[in-house]
Scaffold this motif. Structure first.
Motif, PDB file in Angstrom:
ATOM      1  N   LYS A  70       0.826  -1.205   0.000  1.00  0.00           N
ATOM      2  CA  LYS A  70       0.000   0.000   0.000  1.00  0.00           C
ATOM      3  C   LYS A  70       0.863   1.259   0.000  1.00  0.00           C
ATOM      4  O   LYS A  70       0.564   2.221  -0.740  1.00  0.00           O
ATOM      5  CB  LYS A  70      -0.923   0.008   1.217  1.00  0.00           C
ATOM      6  N   LYS A 126       2.324   1.771  -3.404  1.00  0.00           N
ATOM      7  CA  LYS A 126       1.282   2.173  -4.353  1.00  0.00           C
ATOM      8  C   LYS A 126       0.891   3.625  -4.130  1.00  0.00           C
ATOM      9  O   LYS A 126       0.762   4.400  -5.093  1.00  0.00           O
ATOM     10  CB  LYS A 126       0.067   1.269  -4.199  1.00  0.00           C
ATOM     11  N   ASP A 127       0.698   4.015  -2.866  1.00  0.00           N
ATOM     12  CA  ASP A 127       0.321   5.398  -2.566  1.00  0.00           C
ATOM     13  C   ASP A 127       1.401   6.381  -2.975  1.00  0.00           C
ATOM     14  O   ASP A 127       1.118   7.532  -3.327  1.00  0.00           O
ATOM     15  CB  ASP A 127       0.031   5.546  -1.065  1.00  0.00           C
ATOM     16  N   ALA A 128       2.660   5.930  -2.921  1.00  0.00           N
ATOM     17  CA  ALA A 128       3.779   6.805  -3.304  1.00  0.00           C
ATOM     18  C   ALA A 128       3.993   6.818  -4.813  1.00  0.00           C
ATOM     19  O   ALA A 128       4.746   7.654  -5.329  1.00  0.00           O
ATOM     20  CB  ALA A 128       5.050   6.361  -2.611  1.00  0.00           C
ATOM     21  N   GLY A 129       3.372   5.880  -5.511  1.00  0.00           N
ATOM     22  CA  GLY A 129       3.532   5.814  -6.956  1.00  0.00           C
ATOM     23  C   GLY A 129       4.880   5.305  -7.394  1.00  0.00           C
ATOM     24  O   GLY A 129       5.403   5.718  -8.436  1.00  0.00           O
ATOM     25  N   VAL A 130       5.458   4.384  -6.608  1.00  0.00           N
ATOM     26  CA  VAL A 130       6.766   3.829  -6.960  1.00  0.00           C
ATOM     27  C   VAL A 130       6.676   2.307  -7.038  1.00  0.00           C
ATOM     28  O   VAL A 130       5.818   1.685  -6.403  1.00  0.00           O
ATOM     29  CB  VAL A 130       7.853   4.225  -5.937  1.00  0.00           C
ATOM     30  N   ALA A 148      13.491   6.396  -4.937  1.00  0.00           N
ATOM     31  CA  ALA A 148      12.089   6.214  -4.556  1.00  0.00           C
ATOM     32  C   ALA A 148      11.810   6.770  -3.165  1.00  0.00           C
ATOM     33  O   ALA A 148      10.662   7.148  -2.851  1.00  0.00           O
ATOM     34  CB  ALA A 148      11.724   4.732  -4.605  1.00  0.00           C
ATOM     35  N   LYS A 189       9.917  10.183  -2.880  1.00  0.00           N
ATOM     36  CA  LYS A 189       8.472  10.135  -3.150  1.00  0.00           C
ATOM     37  C   LYS A 189       7.731   9.466  -1.998  1.00  0.00           C
ATOM     38  O   LYS A 189       6.632   9.881  -1.625  1.00  0.00           O
ATOM     39  CB  LYS A 189       8.207   9.369  -4.448  1.00  0.00           C
ATOM     40  N   LYS A 228       4.834  11.556  -0.037  1.00  0.00           N
ATOM     41  CA  LYS A 228       3.429  11.184  -0.251  1.00  0.00           C
ATOM     42  C   LYS A 228       2.824  10.336   0.859  1.00  0.00           C
ATOM     43  O   LYS A 228       1.598  10.257   0.973  1.00  0.00           O
ATOM     44  CB  LYS A 228       3.299  10.463  -1.589  1.00  0.00           C
ATOM     45  N   THR A 229       3.669   9.695   1.675  1.00  0.00           N
ATOM     46  CA  THR A 229       3.112   8.822   2.719  1.00  0.00           C
ATOM     47  C   THR A 229       3.638   9.141   4.114  1.00  0.00           C
ATOM     48  O   THR A 229       3.049   8.693   5.100  1.00  0.00           O
ATOM     49  CB  THR A 229       3.425   7.341   2.425  1.00  0.00           C
TER      50      THR A 229
END
Length: 425
Positions: free
Chosen positions: A163, A166-170, A182, A185, A189-190
């Motif tokens: 999760k 995925k939430d970080a888009g990596v 990575a 990010k 984002k998290t």
């Protein structure tokens, strides 16, 4: 798992727990034998499994008593961090050593070299040896004799929170430079840190060393290798990951701190082994068990590699009940018990036949870790193998705290190796 000094930190020895009370037909204490072909007496078993595993191993030991009702198994859980020194003290003093011990793979040659283990060749302890994975057998041998039965094989992988990534888009990083990129990010984002880096345990240094194409020593040609360019780059990698805040680390209590950080979701990833699968899944971040992903340890600039680890079962040379001890080792390393271990703990068997069992074949973690084990780097199975880790541990701490450069750390480790290994170049 673990390898050098992998595992929980040193704590007090847990008191022996006598399993279901049974008659000790062979005499007092550890004495025993067989009466009319029936095994009897007491077998003291030191189990070094962790908190998430020990209840399973205790139940497995109970199963041996059911098959041999005149044998009394005394189960003792010994924290991993204490076990090596406690066994040496007991065996060296001829008092208090167990009949059977679950030994880390790097300990077997060390204990055998000291004369503390009984050779198992030609005994009932070694059963269906052709069924063992070839790479699992290496650590059981010393100077042409077999001193253990392989019970569990393992290596390191990258545990990750699906999760968070995925939430970080990596994606899952395939290299340590990718992980460092990575990390920005992931934090933005998290709020999570990308990686927990085990700075307290030198076993976890090996993927960085192997990733640069290096090794600790060449045991065949007797050459120290850790102070070459690969060793310098490995120390630099861990320093850069922490300095850039791509990773967090601690000088102590890494086992507990890493697992807690992973379970709580404060880190997105951790390098860990199959022994911590159940522990990780007990955390709030993995209430949905499918949220725990496992991938190969990221590669360095030259290669990708993780150390081969695992556990063996050894018999104390001074045991007063050798026959029952041999039978206990045979039972605990049997295909039946190994399948039960995999079912309960997702630990990898050392017997080839167990991988053909559908429940094992379809185990999610076995599906990943078996190929990883097949490609794992074997450590030098020499008497001094376990001692090679302490110099790394000292220098890791110095590098991570800024009191030594990577170059200084690699040189100091190499110097320590040459003092330990007198005939190495």
């Amino acid at each position: 798992m673990r390898c050098g000094i992998r595992g929980v930190t040193a704590t007090a020895l847990v008191a022996g727990l006598a399993l279901a009370a049974t008659a000790c037909g062979g005499g007092d204490g550890g004495s025993g034998g067989s009466s009319g072909g029936e095994l009897s007496g007491t077998v003291t078993f030191w189990d070094t499994s962790n908190d998430a595993e020990k209840a399973t191993y205790r139940k497995l030991a109970e199963g041996f008593q059911k098959e041999h009702p005149k044998v009394h198994v005394q189960y003792v859980n010994v924290p991993f961090g204490d076990a090596n020194a406690k066994f040496k003290n007991a065996a060296g003093g001829n008092s208090g050593a167990p009949d059977v011990m679950r030994t880390e793979v790097a300990w077997t040659a060390d204990f055998a070299n000291l004369g503390y283990l009984a050779p198992l060749d030609g005994t009932p302890a070694l059963d269906k040896t052709d069924d063992y994975l070839p790479q699992a057998v290496g650590s059981t041998k010393f100077k042409g004799k077999t001193y253990a039965a392989p019970q569990v094989i393992d290596t390191l992988g990258l545990f990750y929170n699906k999760k968070i990534l995925k939430d970080a888009g990596v994606g899952v990083p395939k290299t340590f430079p990718e992980l460092a990129t990575a990390a920005k990010k992931i934090k933005a984002k998290t709020g999570a840190t990308a990686l927990y880096l085990r700075g307290d345990d030198p076993y976890w240094f090996l993927p960085y060393l192997y990733g640069e194409g290096g090794n600790m020593v060449d045991a065949r040609d007797k050459i120290v290798q850790i102070d070459d360019g690969a060793g310098v780059k490995a120390f630099k990698t861990i320093k850069d990951l922490v300095d850039s805040k791509a990773a967090v680390t601690d000088a102590t209590d890494g086992q507990e701190n890493q697992l807690k950080a992973l379970k709580d979701g404060t880190v997105a990833m951790a390098v860990d082994g199959p022994w911590d699968i159940e522990g990780a899944r007990a955390g709030k971040a993995f209430k949905d068990k499918e949220n725990l992903g496992v991938a190969p340890v990221p590669a360095g600039s030259k290669a990708q590699g993780s150390p081969q680890g695992g556990w063996n079962l050894s018999v104390y040379a001074g045991s007063k009940n050798l026959q029952a001890s041999y039978a206990f080792v045979k039972y605990m390393s049997s295909a039946k018990v190994q399948q039960q271990t995999t079912d309960k703990l997702s630990l990898l068997p050392t017997r080839k036949s167990v991988y053909d069992v559908p429940a094992v074949k379809n185990n999610e973690m076995v599906r990943f870790f078996k190929p990883a084990v097949d490609g794992a780097v074997q450590r030098p199975w020499i008497a001094e193998g376990n001692s090679l880790f302490e110099p790394i541990k000292v220098q890791m701490n110095k590098v991570l705290t800024g009191s030594a450069t990577p170059e200084q750390a690699a040189k100091a480790t190499g110097d320590a190796y040459r003092k330990l290994l007198k005939d190495y170049k």
